[in-house]
Design an enzyme around this catalytic site. Structure first.
Site, short mmCIF file in Angstrom:
data_model
loop_
_atom_site.label_atom_id
_atom_site.label_comp_id
_atom_site.label_asym_id
_atom_site.label_seq_id
_atom_site.Cartn_x
_atom_site.Cartn_y
_atom_site.Cartn_z
N GLU A 349 56.41 -47.16 -3.45
CA GLU A 349 55.84 -47.58 -4.71
C GLU A 349 54.68 -46.75 -5.24
OE1 GLU A 349 55.62 -49.50 -1.82
OE2 GLU A 349 53.56 -50.21 -1.56
N ASN A 350 54.48 -45.52 -4.79
CA ASN A 350 53.34 -44.69 -5.23
C ASN A 350 53.01 -44.96 -6.70
OD1 ASN A 350 53.81 -43.11 -2.74
ND2 ASN A 350 55.62 -42.48 -3.88
N HIS A 382 61.19 -54.72 -7.04
CA HIS A 382 60.28 -54.76 -5.91
C HIS A 382 59.18 -53.70 -6.06
CE1 HIS A 382 59.38 -55.39 -1.52
NE2 HIS A 382 58.89 -54.16 -1.67
N GLU A 383 59.59 -52.48 -6.36
CA GLU A 383 58.60 -51.39 -6.44
C GLU A 383 57.67 -51.57 -7.64
OE1 GLU A 383 58.40 -49.65 -3.84
OE2 GLU A 383 60.29 -50.44 -3.07
N GLU A 405 53.87 -56.92 0.50
CA GLU A 405 55.32 -56.96 0.62
C GLU A 405 55.91 -58.34 0.32
OE1 GLU A 405 56.71 -54.38 0.48
OE2 GLU A 405 55.32 -52.90 1.29
#
Ligand SMILES: *[C@@H]1O[C@H](CO)[C@@H](O)[C@H](O)[C@H]1NC(C)=O
Ligand SMILES: *[C@@H]1O[C@H](CO)[C@@H](O)[C@H](O)[C@H]1NC(C)=O
Ligand SMILES: *[C@@H]1O[C@H](CO)[C@@H](O)[C@H](O)[C@H]1NC(C)=O
Ligand SMILES: *[C@@H]1O[C@H](CO)[C@@H](O)[C@H](O)[C@H]1NC(C)=O
Ligand SMILES: *[C@@H]1O[C@H](CO)[C@@H](O)[C@H](O)[C@H]1NC(C)=O
Ligand SMILES: [Zn+2]
Length: 946
Positions: A349-350, A382-383, A405
């Site tokens: 996920e940067n 999610h990201e 998470e």
């Protein structure tokens, strides 16, 4: 290799991709852990299993110095393409990088020692400057600690002063990794149209993957999540490549014929693990109009073929949804997403530059299964959730990674449901996570969501936190909380939490306060009181009610029936009956008696944990079980869908823990005969997988197949009437169940199914280049047609496999080839795995495991891996041993395994072999204990059939 553990980061999502049979494999894996911990009681239990090596005295950075800003220059030495020209020697692909950095920091407590992280870098003598008077300070030494702390320690002649501002500059060099860690190189091929003839050309790119502790492999830094700082990155790269990082390019210019530089805008304050860089020849697709500029990058061929189109569209939708839902903007002007040919985990996920495996981002119209869109949407959701939970507000330390998470997983349910309501997969996603968490959390080796910080110190311990507990249990506990405080208070609470802690770090106590404040503040129990034991203890309870005496009790649910545990939880009990309205109460104590409302009237059943919103299992007295099962068989829709699936899952798992009889579990599958919904079927098939493995080589298998054939017949016909298996239903959960119907019907020999699969495959063989099998159904039909077929079908599939360039088609065919029942074909297929021109080495393990999954190939595969161990164990040797021995359940097989352990050079499979030995012992015992009852049950059920 840390990459292996990080793979579990994607577990929650990957679970959605696993086939029914693959999930089943986990059941037997789990039993293994029971044995290892057999003689532990709860009081002796270490919270997190850690290495026995003594940790270095201090693993965390001192808080005396706090970084504020980094200026980093990086120069990776690699060519994105190597063009061979007649007179020029081939360029040297050295895979080195060098760079320099300056970190500006503030001193909070006078010290002569500067500690920061650095790993596998060679670092020049540093220069330290007092920024308050621009004086260079004298450095006595710099030294790399040779332990797991990864500290780079710099000793100053004089103290740095409290409240002083300093900078530290150094240069460094390191190697670009070939193992997907830190800064790594990735390779792919491209058809080069510039040449006279189309030629396949190799291309290279570099990318970073820094979570959790690899930023220190890129440049020396304060590599802890609460040491947030501003990063300004400049990169020198080859002309003809594009560099991407978290932020937009500030300037870019040529240096010489070969090199250029790109400087990026400073990032917002963020954690070091979120820094990202890619250098490639990729192209991009722009998303529809959005407040944020969204670009989705991929190989030029994938872009030209439109494979990024779906991701680009859905990303814009989801980003907008989150901005509104959180009432807080995504904190950057640009968002780049990139599909990388190599990456572990599934995605990362940067902030501003999200990286994905290709399979998680690319969708091929006409080739990909429709259901693949679910995977893409779920991973993106999610990201993107992490852009808030993780990137803007970060956990204080890795022991609470669940705050990243668990939230990202929970939020993705809402986002997917919003972006693709027609998928209707919210309930499926929840069930997948519930079962993943239940499975892992019923073992003594589980860990609390919020582990004691001292148990999470080394990189290995940190990686261990990226598991189903943090992802799936985290999401389930949040769902339970949202249900209790109601969505509005939950949403208001997290909005305030995000706003207040934006740019900073928080722990779970902070979260509880905001959610409590968003409710009526006096409400009891408080969020803190409710949540405490769910997040600080391992495991979960099984609640047992007795509808005759009106008693209810709770007990820590463990597969190991001899383990002792006194843990307690504050449990929100919800229940309903066939004659009264839903109701609820709290169970905080171990046991409560004489509750009139739990005593059932004549013919009344009581169902506890409506919609499975509570994170606990339920057991009942036999009479109530019977009434519930009777209800399922006569009119299942009276019981909510998720409970229909959960009753089956509870029955099987309670049987496994020896808390109910195995025949109760089998009885819970009777109602499937008239069930068309996916979730109950998925639950039953996943749980029955173990029975199939244990009995498909025995006399139990005949009656069992007859039973399953009978059970699935109506489901099979339901889809036949609707779709004739040429089309698929609109509803996504029915699309999943259509695949289940074919798999169960064909593999248990329903003639209609076998004929259908054979015909569809034959049609493809006739027309050769036109494949009219629906993309959703290809995998299952290929397998079933090859299973029913002979040499001709097999050879056709093999030709197609060799000639296909499409990864997902190749994988489907490779799996289908293992489905044949002919031992000579299986034997020849096994021999092909020794030839890398036929089966690539990276695919050997899964190919042999597919073959072993087939009852006809089981023994062949076991002989084969022993005969060719030197070659095949170069792959994932551990997974190979686990896969090939899954059926082992006889004393003879146990003896062979023990001999294998004693006579073989293990190549990393030693632990797996020990586990396989223990698993085989468990299986032998299980078969002994259950064989007769199971055989008798199936015989009785099928006595009047056929
Ligand atoms: C290769 O070098 C030779 C002599 O050095 C020169 O005559 C020839 O033109 C060169 N060929 C190319 C393709 O550059
Ligand atoms: C490539 O470069 C590396 C480092 O500069 C050097 O060690 C190696 O010998 C070179 N190889 C060739 C074939 O020139
Ligand atoms: C192109 O293909 C033809 C026929 O296959 C071959 O004769 C020729 O050498 C090829 N040209 C190049 C540049 O590879
Ligand atoms: C938490 O669990 C412990 C034992 O497991 C128990 O003594 C305590 O009462 C529980 N707290 C709450 C709030 O339920
Ligand atoms: C259970 O879930 C269903 C479907 O999601 C919903 O319609 C129903 O209202 C829920 N029941 C309760 C008591 O929350
Ligand atoms: Zn995540």
């Amino acid at each position: 290799m840390p990459g292996k553990s990080t793979l579990s980061k994607a577990l929650a999502v990957a679970f959605a991709v696993l086939t029914v049979s693959a999930i089943g494999g986990m059941i037997s894996m789990m039993i293994v852990f029971e044995i290892q911990t057999n003689n532990l009681t709860m009081t002796e239990l270490p919270t997190v299993p850690s290495t026995t090596l003594a940790p270095p005295p201090v693993m965390r950075l001192p808080r005396s110095l706090i970084p504020e800003r980094y200026e980093i220059l990086l120069h990776p030495q690699f060519y994105s393409r190597i063009v061979e020209e007649v007179n020029v020697t081939t360029p040297n692909q050295t895979l080195f990088f060098n760079g320099s950095s300056t970190v500006y920091f503030r001193c909070h407590q006078a010290t002569k020692h500067i500690f920061l992280h650095s790993f596998e870098l060679s670092v020049s003598p540093p220069e330290v400057i007092d920024r308050d008077n621009n004086k260079k300070l004298s450095v006595l030494s710099h030294q790399q600690h040779d332990d797991e702390s990864d500290f780079l320690e710099i000793e100053m002649e004089e103290n740095l002063k409290t409240n002083g501002n300093y900078s530290l500059s150094l240069s460094f060099d390191g190697e670009i990794s070939e193992y997907l860690q830190a800064l790594y190189v990735s390779k792919y091929t491209e058809t080069d149209l510039d040449f006279v003839n189309d030629t396949i050309q190799e291309r290279f790119l570099v990318a970073t993957n820094l979570e959790p502790t690899s930023a220190r492999r890129l440049f020396p830094c304060f590599d802890e999540p609460d040491m947030k700082a501003v990063f300004q990155l400049t990169v020198i790269h080859r002309r003809g490549t594009e560099a991407l990082s978290n932020t937009r390019q500030q300037r870019s210019s040529s240096i010489d014929e070969e090199w250029k530089y790109t400087q990026f805008f400073p990032t917002p304050k963020m954690s070091s693990y979120l820094l990202a860089l890619t250098i490639s020849e990729f192209k991009f697709t722009t998303s529809p109009e959005n407040r944020v500029t969204i670009k989705t990058y991929a190989r030029p061929e994938a872009i030209d073929a439109g494979h990024t189109r779906y991701a680009a569209e859905i990303t814009a939708e989801i980003l907008k949804f989150y901005e509104e839902h959180f009432d807080l903007q995504y904190g950057m002007e640009d968002l780049a997403q990139i599909a990388l040919p190599d990456l572990e985990p599934l995605a990362m996920e940067n902030w501003g530059l999200i990286t994905y495996q290709e399979g998680a981002l690319l969708y091929e119209e006409g080739v990909s299964s429709w259901l693949h869109k679910e995977v893409i949407t779920t991973v993106i959701a999610h990201e993107l959730a992490h852009q808030w939970f993780g990137n803007q507000v970060t956990m204080k330390w890795w022991n609470e990674i669940w705050l990243n998470e668990g939230f990202a997983t929970y939020m993705s349910y809402l986002a997917v449901d919003h972006a693709e309501p027609k998928f209707q997969i919210k309930e499926k996603m929840i069930m997948d996570d519930l079962h993943a968490a239940f499975e892992e959390d019923a073992l003594l080796t589980s860990h609390p969501l919020s582990a004691p910080p001292n148990d999470v110190q080394t990189t290995g311990e940190i990686l261990g936190m990226f598991d189903a507990i943090s992802y799936s249990k985290g999401a389930m506990v949040l769902r339970m909380l949202a249900e209790y405080v109601k969505d509005k208070a939950f949403d208001d609470g997290i909005r305030e939490y995000l706003k207040t802690h934006r740019g900073g770090n928080a722990d779970q106590e902070d979260l509880w306060v905001f959610i409590q404040n968003a409710r009526n503040k006096e409400s009891k129990p408080t969020v803190q009181e409710f949540m405490e034991n769910w997040t600080t203890q391992i495991g979960y309870p099984v609640v047992t009610i007795n509808t005759i005496s009106g008693s209810i009790n709770q007990k820590h649910f463990l597969y190991n029936s001899s383990a002792v545990s006194n843990l307690l939880w504050k449990i929100p009990i919800t229940y309903t009956t066939n004659i009264s309205e839903p109701n609820d109460f709290w169970l905080g104590e171990r046991e409560r008696d004489g509750m009139d409302e739990l005593i059932s009237k004549k013919g009344e059943w009581i169902l506890v944990n409506i919609n499975t919103t509570g994170y606990y299992r339920v057991n009942y007295n036999v009479e109530n079980w019977d009434r519930l099962l009777w209800q399922l068989e006569t009119n299942p829709s009276r019981i909510p869908l998720m409970n229909r699936a959960q009753l089956v899952d509870d029955a099987f798992n309670l049987a496994r823990a020896k808390q109910v009889d195995v025949t109760l579990a089998l009885k819970s599958t009777r109602f499937l005969r008239s069930e068309t919904a996916y979730l109950p079927w998925e639950s039953a098939i996943r749980n029955l997988e173990y029975f199939i493995l244990m009995f498909d080589r025995s006399e139990v298998y005949g009656p069992m197949q007859l039973y399953l054939r009978h059970q699935v017949e109506e489901l099979y016909n339901f889809f036949k009437n609707q779709t004739d298996y040429s089309t698929v239903p609109d509803d996504h959960s029915l699309q999943h169940n259509q695949i289940t119907a074919i798999e169960v019907a064909c593999s248990n020999g329903l003639p209609d199914c076998v004929e259908m699969a054979t015909e569809k495959f034959a049609e493809w063989m006739d027309r050769n280049d036109t494949n009219t099998i629906h993309t959703n159904l290809r995998s299952v039909i290929y397998c079933q047609a090859v299973a029913a077929g002979d040499k001709k079908e097999w050879e056709f599939a093999w030709e197609k496999f060799l000639n296909s360039t499409d990864t997902s088609e190749k994988d489907q065919l490779r799996k289908a080839l293992s489905c044949t029942k002919k031992t000579w074909l299986l034997n020849r297929y096994l021999s092909y795995t020794l030839d890398p021109d036929k089966i690539r080495l990276m695919d050997v393990t899964s190919t042999v495991n597919h073959i072993a999954q087939n009852a006809a190939g089981q023994a062949l595969a076991w002989n084969f891996i022993r005969a060719h161990w030197d070659y095949v164990s170069q792959g994932d040797a551990a997974s190979l041993v686990m896969g090939v021995t899954r059926r082992f359940s006889t004393p003879f097989e146990l003896q062979e395994l023990i001999r294998f352990r004693d006579n073989t050079e293990m190549n990393g499979a030693y632990r797996a072999t020990l586990q396989a030995i223990e698993q085989t012992q468990v299986n032998i015992q299980w078969v002994q204990e259950n064989h007769d009852a199971v055989l008798e049950w199936f015989e009785r059920e099928t006595a009047n059939l056929e």
